[in-house]
Motif scaffolding. Sequence first.
Motif, PDB file in Angstrom:
ATOM      1  N   PRO A  17       5.253  -2.099   7.499  1.00  0.00           N
ATOM      2  CA  PRO A  17       6.767  -1.654   6.041  1.00  0.00           C
ATOM      3  C   PRO A  17       6.660   0.215   5.535  1.00  0.00           C
ATOM      4  O   PRO A  17       5.471   0.479   6.091  1.00  0.00           O
ATOM      5  CB  PRO A  17       5.550  -2.781   5.096  1.00  0.00           C
ATOM      6  CG  PRO A  17       5.154  -3.572   6.109  1.00  0.00           C
ATOM      7  CD  PRO A  17       4.784  -2.886   7.438  1.00  0.00           C
ATOM      8  N   ILE A  18       7.417   0.326   5.717  1.00  0.00           N
ATOM      9  CA  ILE A  18       8.087   1.129   5.094  1.00  0.00           C
ATOM     10  C   ILE A  18       7.582   2.919   6.192  1.00  0.00           C
ATOM     11  O   ILE A  18       8.726   3.014   6.180  1.00  0.00           O
ATOM     12  CB  ILE A  18       6.104   2.390   3.492  1.00  0.00           C
ATOM     13  CG1 ILE A  18       5.742   1.589   2.881  1.00  0.00           C
ATOM     14  CG2 ILE A  18       6.379   4.062   4.244  1.00  0.00           C
ATOM     15  CD1 ILE A  18       4.993   1.683   2.106  1.00  0.00           C
ATOM     16  N   PHE A  19       6.630   2.463   7.310  1.00  0.00           N
ATOM     17  CA  PHE A  19       7.342   3.610   8.364  1.00  0.00           C
ATOM     18  C   PHE A  19       7.485   2.975   9.550  1.00  0.00           C
ATOM     19  O   PHE A  19       7.562   4.116  10.704  1.00  0.00           O
ATOM     20  CB  PHE A  19       5.773   3.842   9.261  1.00  0.00           C
ATOM     21  CG  PHE A  19       4.462   4.615   7.887  1.00  0.00           C
ATOM     22  CD1 PHE A  19       4.590   5.724   7.855  1.00  0.00           C
ATOM     23  CD2 PHE A  19       3.840   3.546   6.760  1.00  0.00           C
ATOM     24  CE1 PHE A  19       3.756   5.815   6.440  1.00  0.00           C
ATOM     25  CE2 PHE A  19       2.964   4.285   6.278  1.00  0.00           C
ATOM     26  CZ  PHE A  19       2.980   5.245   5.824  1.00  0.00           C
ATOM     27  N   GLN A  20       7.958   1.354   9.261  1.00  0.00           N
ATOM     28  CA  GLN A  20       8.588   1.560  10.448  1.00  0.00           C
ATOM     29  C   GLN A  20       9.627   2.120  11.132  1.00  0.00           C
ATOM     30  O   GLN A  20      10.213   2.445  12.848  1.00  0.00           O
ATOM     31  CB  GLN A  20       9.762   0.027  10.344  1.00  0.00           C
ATOM     32  CG  GLN A  20      10.404  -0.798  11.410  1.00  0.00           C
ATOM     33  CD  GLN A  20      11.231  -2.109  11.408  1.00  0.00           C
ATOM     34  OE1 GLN A  20       9.911  -2.464  10.071  1.00  0.00           O
ATOM     35  NE2 GLN A  20      11.267  -2.891  12.063  1.00  0.00           N
ATOM     36  N   MET A 117      -0.796  -7.531   2.635  1.00  0.00           N
ATOM     37  CA  MET A 117       0.457  -8.587   2.803  1.00  0.00           C
ATOM     38  C   MET A 117       0.088  -9.869   2.805  1.00  0.00           C
ATOM     39  O   MET A 117       0.576 -10.838   2.209  1.00  0.00           O
ATOM     40  CB  MET A 117       1.474  -8.149   3.862  1.00  0.00           C
ATOM     41  CG  MET A 117       2.491  -7.140   3.345  1.00  0.00           C
ATOM     42  SD  MET A 117       3.602  -6.372   5.202  1.00  0.00           S
ATOM     43  CE  MET A 117       4.859  -8.068   4.584  1.00  0.00           C
ATOM     44  N   LYS A 118      -0.799 -10.071   3.187  1.00  0.00           N
ATOM     45  CA  LYS A 118      -1.961 -11.491   3.260  1.00  0.00           C
ATOM     46  C   LYS A 118      -2.608 -11.745   1.960  1.00  0.00           C
ATOM     47  O   LYS A 118      -2.811 -13.100   1.505  1.00  0.00           O
ATOM     48  CB  LYS A 118      -3.193 -11.842   4.122  1.00  0.00           C
ATOM     49  CG  LYS A 118      -2.691 -11.344   5.763  1.00  0.00           C
ATOM     50  CD  LYS A 118      -3.828 -11.333   6.393  1.00  0.00           C
ATOM     51  CE  LYS A 118      -3.914 -10.733   7.858  1.00  0.00           C
ATOM     52  NZ  LYS A 118      -4.986 -11.344   8.682  1.00  0.00           N
ATOM     53  N   ASP A 122       2.976 -12.206  -6.226  1.00  0.00           N
ATOM     54  CA  ASP A 122       4.138 -11.983  -5.862  1.00  0.00           C
ATOM     55  C   ASP A 122       5.112 -10.365  -6.738  1.00  0.00           C
ATOM     56  O   ASP A 122       5.348  -9.821  -5.823  1.00  0.00           O
ATOM     57  CB  ASP A 122       5.354 -13.137  -6.646  1.00  0.00           C
ATOM     58  CG  ASP A 122       4.726 -14.264  -5.580  1.00  0.00           C
ATOM     59  OD1 ASP A 122       5.454 -13.884  -5.067  1.00  0.00           O
ATOM     60  OD2 ASP A 122       5.225 -15.379  -6.525  1.00  0.00           O
ATOM     61  N   GLN A 123       4.214 -10.165  -7.456  1.00  0.00           N
ATOM     62  CA  GLN A 123       4.303  -8.801  -8.135  1.00  0.00           C
ATOM     63  C   GLN A 123       4.156  -7.681  -8.054  1.00  0.00           C
ATOM     64  O   GLN A 123       4.539  -6.938  -7.341  1.00  0.00           O
ATOM     65  CB  GLN A 123       4.015  -8.686  -9.506  1.00  0.00           C
ATOM     66  CG  GLN A 123       4.152  -7.484  -9.890  1.00  0.00           C
ATOM     67  CD  GLN A 123       2.868  -7.508 -12.109  1.00  0.00           C
ATOM     68  OE1 GLN A 123       3.099  -8.643 -11.975  1.00  0.00           O
ATOM     69  NE2 GLN A 123       2.875  -6.592 -12.403  1.00  0.00           N
ATOM     70  N   ASP A 129       8.034  -3.898  -1.965  1.00  0.00           N
ATOM     71  CA  ASP A 129       9.381  -4.388  -1.326  1.00  0.00           C
ATOM     72  C   ASP A 129      10.507  -2.741  -2.393  1.00  0.00           C
ATOM     73  O   ASP A 129      11.320  -2.167  -1.817  1.00  0.00           O
ATOM     74  CB  ASP A 129      10.424  -5.675  -1.927  1.00  0.00           C
ATOM     75  CG  ASP A 129      10.100  -6.810  -1.457  1.00  0.00           C
ATOM     76  OD1 ASP A 129       9.374  -6.539  -0.129  1.00  0.00           O
ATOM     77  OD2 ASP A 129       9.730  -7.732  -1.589  1.00  0.00           O
ATOM     78  N   ILE A 130      10.169  -2.702  -3.642  1.00  0.00           N
ATOM     79  CA  ILE A 130      10.264  -1.523  -4.140  1.00  0.00           C
ATOM     80  C   ILE A 130      10.344  -0.297  -3.646  1.00  0.00           C
ATOM     81  O   ILE A 130      11.551   0.293  -3.404  1.00  0.00           O
ATOM     82  CB  ILE A 130      10.068  -1.544  -5.987  1.00  0.00           C
ATOM     83  CG1 ILE A 130      11.136  -2.617  -6.081  1.00  0.00           C
ATOM     84  CG2 ILE A 130      10.825  -0.115  -6.051  1.00  0.00           C
ATOM     85  CD1 ILE A 130      10.413  -2.798  -7.152  1.00  0.00           C
ATOM     86  N   THR A 131       9.349  -0.068  -2.328  1.00  0.00           N
ATOM     87  CA  THR A 131       8.503   1.322  -2.437  1.00  0.00           C
ATOM     88  C   THR A 131       9.728   1.988  -0.784  1.00  0.00           C
ATOM     89  O   THR A 131       9.837   2.432  -0.313  1.00  0.00           O
ATOM     90  CB  THR A 131       7.040   0.991  -1.901  1.00  0.00           C
ATOM     91  OG1 THR A 131       6.602   1.041  -3.247  1.00  0.00           O
ATOM     92  CG2 THR A 131       6.787   2.275  -1.277  1.00  0.00           C
ATOM     93  N   GLN A 132       9.985   0.131  -0.242  1.00  0.00           N
ATOM     94  CA  GLN A 132      10.059   0.210   0.789  1.00  0.00           C
ATOM     95  C   GLN A 132      11.845   0.422   0.800  1.00  0.00           C
ATOM     96  O   GLN A 132      12.556   1.806   1.482  1.00  0.00           O
ATOM     97  CB  GLN A 132      10.562  -1.040   1.443  1.00  0.00           C
ATOM     98  CG  GLN A 132       9.104  -1.318   1.817  1.00  0.00           C
ATOM     99  CD  GLN A 132       9.043  -2.707   3.316  1.00  0.00           C
ATOM    100  OE1 GLN A 132       9.800  -2.943   4.358  1.00  0.00           O
ATOM    101  NE2 GLN A 132       9.097  -4.075   2.500  1.00  0.00           N
TER     102      GLN A 132
END
Length: 419
Positions: A17-20, A117-118, A122-123, A129-132
Amino acid sequence: MFRVKELLLSRKTFKTPIFQTHLNCFHWYGYVASEDQKKAWFSLLRCTVFTASIWLSCALMLARVFRGYEKLIDGATSCATAVQYLTVSIATLNAYVQRDRVIALLRVAHSDLENFMKEADDQELEILDITQVYTRSITLLLWVPSVVAGLMAYLDCVYRTLFLPKSVFNMPAVRRGEEQPILLFQLFPFGELCDNFVVGYLGPCYALALGITTVPLWHTFITCFMKYVNLKLQILNKRVREMDITRLNPILVIDQMTPRELTYWRMQLCKEFVEEQLRIRKFVQELQSLICVPVMADFIIFSVLMCFLFFALTVGVPSKMDYFFMFIYLFVMAGILWMYHWHATLIVECHDELSLAYYSCEWYTFELPVQRMLLFVMMHAQRPMRMRALLVDLNLRTFIDIVRGAYSYFNLLRSSHSY
Protein backbone atom coordinates in the motif's frame (compact mmCIF):
# COMPACT_ATOMS: atom_id res chain seq x y z
CA MET A 1 29.10 -1.63 -6.46
CA PHE A 2 26.10 -3.74 -5.52
CA ARG A 3 25.11 -7.16 -6.78
CA VAL A 4 21.94 -7.85 -8.72
CA LYS A 5 20.60 -10.17 -6.02
CA GLU A 6 20.84 -7.38 -3.46
CA LEU A 7 18.47 -5.20 -5.52
CA LEU A 8 15.64 -7.68 -6.03
CA LEU A 9 12.27 -7.27 -4.32
CA SER A 10 9.71 -9.92 -3.55
CA ARG A 11 6.51 -10.05 -5.58
CA LYS A 12 4.51 -8.99 -2.50
CA THR A 13 6.56 -5.80 -2.20
CA PHE A 14 5.15 -4.53 -5.49
CA LYS A 15 1.68 -4.64 -3.94
CA THR A 16 2.66 -2.60 -0.88
CA PRO A 17 0.00 0.00 0.00
CA ILE A 18 1.01 3.61 -0.73
CA PHE A 19 3.90 2.54 -3.03
CA GLN A 20 2.19 0.17 -5.48
CA THR A 21 1.77 2.53 -8.44
CA HIS A 22 5.26 3.97 -8.18
CA LEU A 23 6.91 0.58 -7.76
CA ASN A 24 5.29 -0.68 -10.96
CA CYS A 25 6.64 2.37 -12.80
CA PHE A 26 10.12 1.95 -11.35
CA HIS A 27 9.97 -1.72 -12.28
CA TRP A 28 9.24 -0.77 -15.88
CA TYR A 29 12.20 1.65 -15.92
CA GLY A 30 14.47 -0.96 -14.32
CA TYR A 31 15.24 0.73 -11.01
CA VAL A 32 13.81 -2.27 -9.18
CA ALA A 33 13.33 -5.89 -10.19
CA SER A 34 11.36 -8.85 -8.89
CA GLU A 35 12.94 -11.95 -7.40
CA ASP A 36 10.89 -14.28 -9.57
CA GLN A 37 11.41 -12.61 -12.93
CA LYS A 38 13.76 -14.09 -15.50
CA LYS A 39 16.94 -12.22 -16.41
CA ALA A 40 16.63 -9.71 -13.58
CA TRP A 41 20.03 -8.33 -14.52
CA PHE A 42 18.56 -7.17 -17.84
CA SER A 43 15.91 -5.16 -16.03
CA LEU A 44 18.56 -3.43 -13.92
CA LEU A 45 20.71 -2.85 -17.00
CA ARG A 46 17.72 -1.03 -18.51
CA CYS A 47 18.00 1.39 -15.61
CA THR A 48 21.56 2.26 -16.69
CA VAL A 49 20.41 2.98 -20.24
CA PHE A 50 17.49 5.03 -18.95
CA THR A 51 19.70 7.15 -16.67
CA ALA A 52 22.22 7.71 -19.47
CA SER A 53 19.39 8.77 -21.81
CA ILE A 54 18.17 11.37 -19.34
CA TRP A 55 21.67 12.83 -18.99
CA LEU A 56 22.26 12.84 -22.75
CA SER A 57 18.97 14.67 -23.33
CA CYS A 58 19.88 17.16 -20.60
CA ALA A 59 23.35 17.79 -22.08
CA LEU A 60 21.92 18.42 -25.56
CA MET A 61 19.28 20.83 -24.21
CA LEU A 62 21.86 22.76 -22.20
CA ALA A 63 24.10 22.93 -25.28
CA ARG A 64 21.23 24.53 -27.19
CA VAL A 65 20.63 27.02 -24.36
CA PHE A 66 24.31 28.02 -24.24
CA ARG A 67 24.21 28.82 -27.96
CA GLY A 68 21.87 31.67 -27.05
CA TYR A 69 18.70 33.13 -28.50
CA GLU A 70 17.97 36.37 -30.30
CA LYS A 71 15.23 37.29 -27.84
CA LEU A 72 14.89 36.44 -24.17
CA ILE A 73 11.33 35.22 -24.54
CA ASP A 74 12.35 32.84 -27.34
CA GLY A 75 14.71 30.98 -25.05
CA ALA A 76 12.69 31.14 -21.84
CA THR A 77 10.69 27.97 -22.46
CA SER A 78 13.71 26.07 -23.80
CA CYS A 79 15.81 27.18 -20.84
CA ALA A 80 13.11 26.14 -18.37
CA THR A 81 12.83 22.73 -20.04
CA ALA A 82 16.59 22.21 -19.98
CA VAL A 83 16.81 23.15 -16.32
CA GLN A 84 13.93 20.83 -15.45
CA TYR A 85 15.82 18.03 -17.18
CA LEU A 86 18.95 18.97 -15.23
CA THR A 87 17.18 18.57 -11.89
CA VAL A 88 15.58 15.27 -12.86
CA SER A 89 18.95 14.07 -14.19
CA ILE A 90 20.49 14.75 -10.78
CA ALA A 91 17.60 12.94 -9.09
CA THR A 92 17.78 9.88 -11.38
CA LEU A 93 21.56 9.62 -11.04
CA ASN A 94 21.20 9.90 -7.28
CA ALA A 95 18.57 7.15 -7.30
CA TYR A 96 20.83 5.01 -9.51
CA VAL A 97 23.85 5.42 -7.23
CA GLN A 98 21.78 4.84 -4.08
CA ARG A 99 19.63 2.00 -5.35
CA ASP A 100 20.70 -0.13 -2.41
CA ARG A 101 19.32 2.50 -0.01
CA VAL A 102 16.06 2.77 -1.99
CA ILE A 103 15.64 -1.01 -1.89
CA ALA A 104 16.39 -1.12 1.85
CA LEU A 105 13.79 1.58 2.57
CA LEU A 106 11.20 -0.25 0.46
CA ARG A 107 11.84 -3.52 2.27
CA VAL A 108 11.46 -1.84 5.65
CA ALA A 109 8.22 -0.11 4.58
CA HIS A 110 6.79 -3.30 3.09
CA SER A 111 7.58 -5.42 6.16
CA ASP A 112 6.20 -2.78 8.49
CA LEU A 113 2.97 -2.22 6.55
CA GLU A 114 2.45 -5.96 6.23
CA ASN A 115 2.65 -6.38 10.00
CA PHE A 116 0.59 -3.26 10.56
CA MET A 117 -2.33 -4.54 8.47
CA LYS A 118 -2.44 -7.74 10.54
CA GLU A 119 -2.75 -5.99 13.91
CA ALA A 120 -4.42 -2.69 13.06
CA ASP A 121 -7.91 -1.86 14.26
CA ASP A 122 -10.63 -0.30 12.11
CA GLN A 123 -9.63 3.27 12.94
CA GLU A 124 -6.00 2.62 12.02
CA LEU A 125 -7.00 0.93 8.76
CA GLU A 126 -9.10 3.99 7.99
CA ILE A 127 -6.03 6.21 8.52
CA LEU A 128 -4.14 3.97 6.08
CA ASP A 129 -6.93 4.27 3.49
CA ILE A 130 -6.93 8.05 3.86
CA THR A 131 -3.16 8.07 3.37
CA GLN A 132 -3.45 6.01 0.18
CA VAL A 133 -6.11 8.34 -1.23
CA TYR A 134 -3.93 11.32 -0.33
CA THR A 135 -0.82 9.94 -2.06
CA ARG A 136 -2.84 9.11 -5.18
CA SER A 137 -4.20 12.66 -5.23
CA ILE A 138 -0.75 14.20 -4.83
CA THR A 139 0.58 11.94 -7.60
CA LEU A 140 -2.26 12.97 -9.89
CA LEU A 141 -1.74 16.64 -9.04
CA LEU A 142 1.84 16.56 -10.35
CA TRP A 143 1.32 14.08 -13.16
CA VAL A 144 -1.54 15.92 -14.86
CA PRO A 145 0.30 19.20 -15.75
CA SER A 146 3.41 17.28 -16.84
CA VAL A 147 1.42 14.98 -19.11
CA VAL A 148 -0.68 17.86 -20.48
CA ALA A 149 2.46 19.82 -21.39
CA GLY A 150 3.95 16.73 -23.05
CA LEU A 151 0.76 16.01 -25.00
CA MET A 152 0.70 19.58 -26.28
CA ALA A 153 4.22 19.12 -27.66
CA TYR A 154 3.31 15.74 -29.15
CA LEU A 155 0.14 17.13 -30.76
CA ASP A 156 2.22 19.90 -32.31
CA CYS A 157 4.54 17.25 -33.78
CA VAL A 158 1.71 15.08 -35.09
CA TYR A 159 -0.28 17.95 -36.56
CA ARG A 160 2.69 19.54 -38.30
CA THR A 161 3.96 16.20 -39.56
CA LEU A 162 0.61 15.17 -41.06
CA PHE A 163 -0.63 18.48 -42.43
CA LEU A 164 2.47 20.69 -42.74
CA PRO A 165 5.33 18.27 -43.48
CA LYS A 166 7.38 20.91 -45.29
CA SER A 167 7.64 22.90 -42.07
CA VAL A 168 8.96 19.89 -40.14
CA PHE A 169 11.77 18.39 -42.21
CA ASN A 170 13.02 21.62 -43.77
CA MET A 171 15.66 23.18 -41.54
CA PRO A 172 17.06 25.56 -44.24
CA ALA A 173 13.63 27.18 -44.53
CA VAL A 174 13.45 27.47 -40.75
CA ARG A 175 16.83 29.21 -40.68
CA ARG A 176 15.72 31.66 -43.37
CA GLY A 177 12.65 32.49 -41.25
CA GLU A 178 10.22 31.08 -43.80
CA GLU A 179 9.02 28.28 -41.51
CA GLN A 180 8.69 27.78 -37.76
CA PRO A 181 10.25 24.65 -36.18
CA ILE A 182 8.09 22.33 -34.17
CA LEU A 183 8.35 22.68 -30.41
CA LEU A 184 10.70 19.74 -29.91
CA PHE A 185 13.23 21.00 -32.49
CA GLN A 186 13.70 24.20 -30.50
CA LEU A 187 15.13 22.24 -27.57
CA PHE A 188 18.05 20.54 -29.31
CA PRO A 189 21.14 21.84 -31.19
CA PHE A 190 20.81 19.42 -34.09
CA GLY A 191 20.88 21.96 -36.88
CA GLU A 192 20.59 20.20 -40.24
CA LEU A 193 20.26 16.86 -38.44
CA CYS A 194 16.68 17.85 -37.65
CA ASP A 195 15.87 16.71 -41.18
CA ASN A 196 16.94 13.20 -40.15
CA PHE A 197 13.86 11.29 -38.99
CA VAL A 198 15.62 9.21 -36.33
CA VAL A 199 17.91 11.88 -34.86
CA GLY A 200 15.70 14.91 -35.28
CA TYR A 201 12.26 13.41 -34.71
CA LEU A 202 12.26 10.12 -32.82
CA GLY A 203 15.11 11.23 -30.52
CA PRO A 204 13.33 14.35 -29.20
CA CYS A 205 10.07 12.40 -28.87
CA TYR A 206 11.84 9.79 -26.75
CA ALA A 207 13.47 12.51 -24.63
CA LEU A 208 10.09 14.17 -24.09
CA ALA A 209 8.56 10.86 -22.97
CA LEU A 210 11.36 10.47 -20.42
CA GLY A 211 10.75 13.96 -19.06
CA ILE A 212 6.97 13.89 -18.68
CA THR A 213 7.10 10.55 -16.85
CA THR A 214 10.25 10.88 -14.75
CA VAL A 215 9.75 14.37 -13.31
CA PRO A 216 6.48 13.58 -11.49
CA LEU A 217 7.42 9.94 -10.80
CA TRP A 218 10.51 10.59 -8.68
CA HIS A 219 9.10 13.47 -6.63
CA THR A 220 5.80 11.77 -5.85
CA PHE A 221 7.69 8.57 -4.95
CA ILE A 222 9.64 10.47 -2.29
CA THR A 223 6.38 12.06 -1.17
CA CYS A 224 4.99 8.56 -0.58
CA PHE A 225 7.96 7.82 1.69
CA MET A 226 7.37 11.02 3.64
CA LYS A 227 3.66 10.32 3.94
CA TYR A 228 4.49 6.81 5.14
CA VAL A 229 6.59 8.32 7.96
CA ASN A 230 3.70 10.64 8.82
CA LEU A 231 1.37 7.63 8.91
CA LYS A 232 3.72 5.82 11.30
CA LEU A 233 3.78 8.82 13.63
CA GLN A 234 0.00 9.19 13.52
CA ILE A 235 -0.44 5.54 14.50
CA LEU A 236 2.17 5.85 17.25
CA ASN A 237 0.44 8.93 18.69
CA LYS A 238 -2.90 7.11 18.68
CA ARG A 239 -1.51 4.03 20.42
CA VAL A 240 0.33 6.09 23.01
CA ARG A 241 -2.89 7.86 23.96
CA GLU A 242 -4.70 4.54 24.31
CA MET A 243 -1.90 2.73 26.24
CA ASP A 244 -3.62 -0.56 25.47
CA ILE A 245 -1.48 -3.40 26.82
CA THR A 246 -3.60 -6.01 25.03
CA ARG A 247 -1.75 -5.06 21.86
CA LEU A 248 1.27 -6.83 23.30
CA ASN A 249 -0.74 -9.86 24.42
CA PRO A 250 -4.36 -10.15 23.20
CA ILE A 251 -5.25 -12.78 25.83
CA LEU A 252 -4.69 -10.38 28.73
CA VAL A 253 -7.74 -9.52 30.84
CA ILE A 254 -7.06 -6.19 32.53
CA ASP A 255 -9.76 -6.53 35.19
CA GLN A 256 -8.22 -9.78 36.42
CA MET A 257 -4.60 -8.54 36.59
CA THR A 258 -2.74 -7.54 39.72
CA PRO A 259 -1.12 -4.07 40.02
CA ARG A 260 2.28 -5.69 39.63
CA GLU A 261 1.26 -7.39 36.37
CA LEU A 262 -0.25 -4.15 35.07
CA THR A 263 2.96 -2.30 35.86
CA TYR A 264 5.05 -4.91 34.05
CA TRP A 265 2.99 -4.83 30.86
CA ARG A 266 2.74 -1.06 30.83
CA MET A 267 6.52 -0.81 31.18
CA GLN A 268 6.84 -3.22 28.24
CA LEU A 269 4.43 -1.10 26.24
CA CYS A 270 6.48 2.05 26.93
CA LYS A 271 9.58 0.18 25.83
CA GLU A 272 7.86 -0.82 22.59
CA PHE A 273 6.86 2.80 21.93
CA VAL A 274 10.44 4.02 22.41
CA GLU A 275 11.77 1.33 20.07
CA GLU A 276 9.17 2.29 17.47
CA GLN A 277 10.16 5.94 17.76
CA LEU A 278 13.82 5.01 17.26
CA ARG A 279 12.91 2.99 14.17
CA ILE A 280 11.07 5.99 12.75
CA ARG A 281 14.05 8.25 13.43
CA LYS A 282 16.38 5.82 11.68
CA PHE A 283 14.05 5.64 8.67
CA VAL A 284 13.89 9.44 8.48
CA GLN A 285 17.69 9.67 8.60
CA GLU A 286 18.00 7.16 5.74
CA LEU A 287 15.36 9.02 3.73
CA GLN A 288 17.15 12.31 4.37
CA SER A 289 20.43 10.82 3.13
CA LEU A 290 18.65 9.68 -0.03
CA ILE A 291 17.07 13.01 -0.96
CA CYS A 292 19.45 15.65 0.44
CA VAL A 293 21.44 16.21 -2.79
CA PRO A 294 18.56 16.33 -5.34
CA VAL A 295 16.36 18.44 -3.04
CA MET A 296 19.21 20.90 -2.48
CA ALA A 297 19.64 21.10 -6.26
CA ASP A 298 15.90 21.72 -6.65
CA PHE A 299 16.08 24.45 -4.01
CA ILE A 300 18.84 26.35 -5.83
CA ILE A 301 17.79 25.77 -9.44
CA PHE A 302 14.05 26.28 -9.05
CA SER A 303 14.53 29.48 -7.05
CA VAL A 304 16.58 31.00 -9.86
CA LEU A 305 14.38 29.62 -12.62
CA MET A 306 11.12 30.94 -11.15
CA CYS A 307 12.68 34.38 -10.91
CA PHE A 308 13.89 34.11 -14.53
CA LEU A 309 10.49 33.03 -15.88
CA PHE A 310 8.68 35.87 -14.15
CA PHE A 311 11.25 38.28 -15.61
CA ALA A 312 10.88 36.79 -19.11
CA LEU A 313 7.10 37.17 -18.94
CA THR A 314 7.51 40.83 -17.97
CA VAL A 315 10.10 42.05 -20.47
CA GLY A 316 9.09 39.92 -23.45
CA VAL A 317 6.00 39.53 -25.59
CA PRO A 318 5.18 35.85 -25.07
CA SER A 319 2.73 33.98 -27.24
CA LYS A 320 -0.23 32.09 -25.85
CA MET A 321 1.79 28.87 -26.10
CA ASP A 322 4.66 30.48 -24.17
CA TYR A 323 2.22 31.60 -21.48
CA PHE A 324 0.83 28.07 -21.25
CA PHE A 325 4.17 26.32 -20.90
CA MET A 326 5.60 28.90 -18.49
CA PHE A 327 2.55 28.57 -16.27
CA ILE A 328 2.94 24.78 -16.31
CA TYR A 329 6.63 25.07 -15.40
CA LEU A 330 5.98 27.51 -12.58
CA PHE A 331 3.18 25.33 -11.21
CA VAL A 332 5.28 22.14 -11.35
CA MET A 333 8.35 23.76 -9.76
CA ALA A 334 6.34 25.37 -6.99
CA GLY A 335 4.45 22.11 -6.50
CA ILE A 336 7.65 20.08 -6.17
CA LEU A 337 9.15 22.45 -3.62
CA TRP A 338 5.87 22.63 -1.71
CA MET A 339 5.58 18.83 -1.53
CA TYR A 340 8.97 18.40 0.09
CA HIS A 341 8.64 21.26 2.55
CA TRP A 342 4.99 20.62 3.43
CA HIS A 343 5.40 16.91 4.14
CA ALA A 344 8.61 17.50 6.09
CA THR A 345 6.61 19.97 8.19
CA LEU A 346 3.89 17.35 8.74
CA ILE A 347 6.51 14.86 9.97
CA VAL A 348 8.04 17.36 12.39
CA GLU A 349 4.69 18.52 13.76
CA CYS A 350 3.39 14.97 14.18
CA HIS A 351 6.57 14.01 16.01
CA ASP A 352 6.27 17.06 18.27
CA GLU A 353 2.79 15.86 19.30
CA LEU A 354 4.24 12.63 20.67
CA SER A 355 5.17 14.02 24.09
CA LEU A 356 1.65 15.50 24.39
CA ALA A 357 0.23 12.07 23.49
CA TYR A 358 2.07 10.54 26.45
CA TYR A 359 0.63 13.24 28.70
CA SER A 360 -2.87 12.61 27.27
CA CYS A 361 -2.97 8.99 28.39
CA GLU A 362 -4.40 8.16 31.84
CA TRP A 363 -0.98 8.28 33.47
CA TYR A 364 -2.43 9.45 36.80
CA THR A 365 -4.06 6.03 37.26
CA PHE A 366 -0.78 4.15 36.74
CA GLU A 367 1.62 2.92 39.36
CA LEU A 368 4.54 5.15 40.36
CA PRO A 369 7.21 3.16 38.42
CA VAL A 370 5.18 3.56 35.23
CA GLN A 371 4.76 7.28 35.85
CA ARG A 372 8.50 7.65 36.22
CA MET A 373 9.04 5.68 33.04
CA LEU A 374 6.56 7.93 31.21
CA LEU A 375 8.44 11.00 32.40
CA PHE A 376 11.68 9.77 30.88
CA VAL A 377 9.90 8.66 27.72
CA MET A 378 8.34 12.11 27.35
CA MET A 379 11.76 13.72 27.70
CA HIS A 380 13.07 11.37 25.01
CA ALA A 381 10.13 12.23 22.73
CA GLN A 382 10.91 15.94 23.05
CA ARG A 383 14.18 15.52 21.16
CA PRO A 384 13.60 17.62 18.03
CA MET A 385 13.23 15.92 14.67
CA ARG A 386 13.90 17.87 11.50
CA MET A 387 14.65 17.12 7.89
CA ARG A 388 17.42 18.87 6.01
CA ALA A 389 18.69 18.99 2.44
CA LEU A 390 22.38 19.65 3.10
CA LEU A 391 22.27 23.34 4.12
CA VAL A 392 18.51 23.86 3.97
CA ASP A 393 15.84 22.96 6.51
CA LEU A 394 12.76 21.40 4.96
CA ASN A 395 9.76 23.25 6.37
CA LEU A 396 7.07 25.68 5.28
CA ARG A 397 9.09 28.66 6.45
CA THR A 398 11.85 27.76 3.98
CA PHE A 399 9.29 27.35 1.19
CA ILE A 400 7.83 30.79 1.91
CA ASP A 401 11.36 32.23 1.93
CA ILE A 402 11.98 30.67 -1.50
CA VAL A 403 8.87 32.25 -3.00
CA ARG A 404 9.58 35.57 -1.30
CA GLY A 405 13.21 35.54 -2.45
CA ALA A 406 12.28 34.69 -6.05
CA TYR A 407 9.78 37.55 -6.11
CA SER A 408 12.33 39.98 -4.60
CA TYR A 409 14.98 39.12 -7.18
CA PHE A 410 12.36 39.39 -9.91
CA ASN A 411 11.53 42.94 -8.79
CA LEU A 412 15.23 43.76 -8.69
CA LEU A 413 15.76 42.52 -12.24
CA ARG A 414 12.67 44.32 -13.50
CA SER A 415 13.79 47.58 -11.87
CA SER A 416 17.29 47.35 -13.32
CA HIS A 417 15.91 46.48 -16.77
CA SER A 418 13.55 49.46 -16.78
CA TYR A 419 16.51 51.80 -16.30
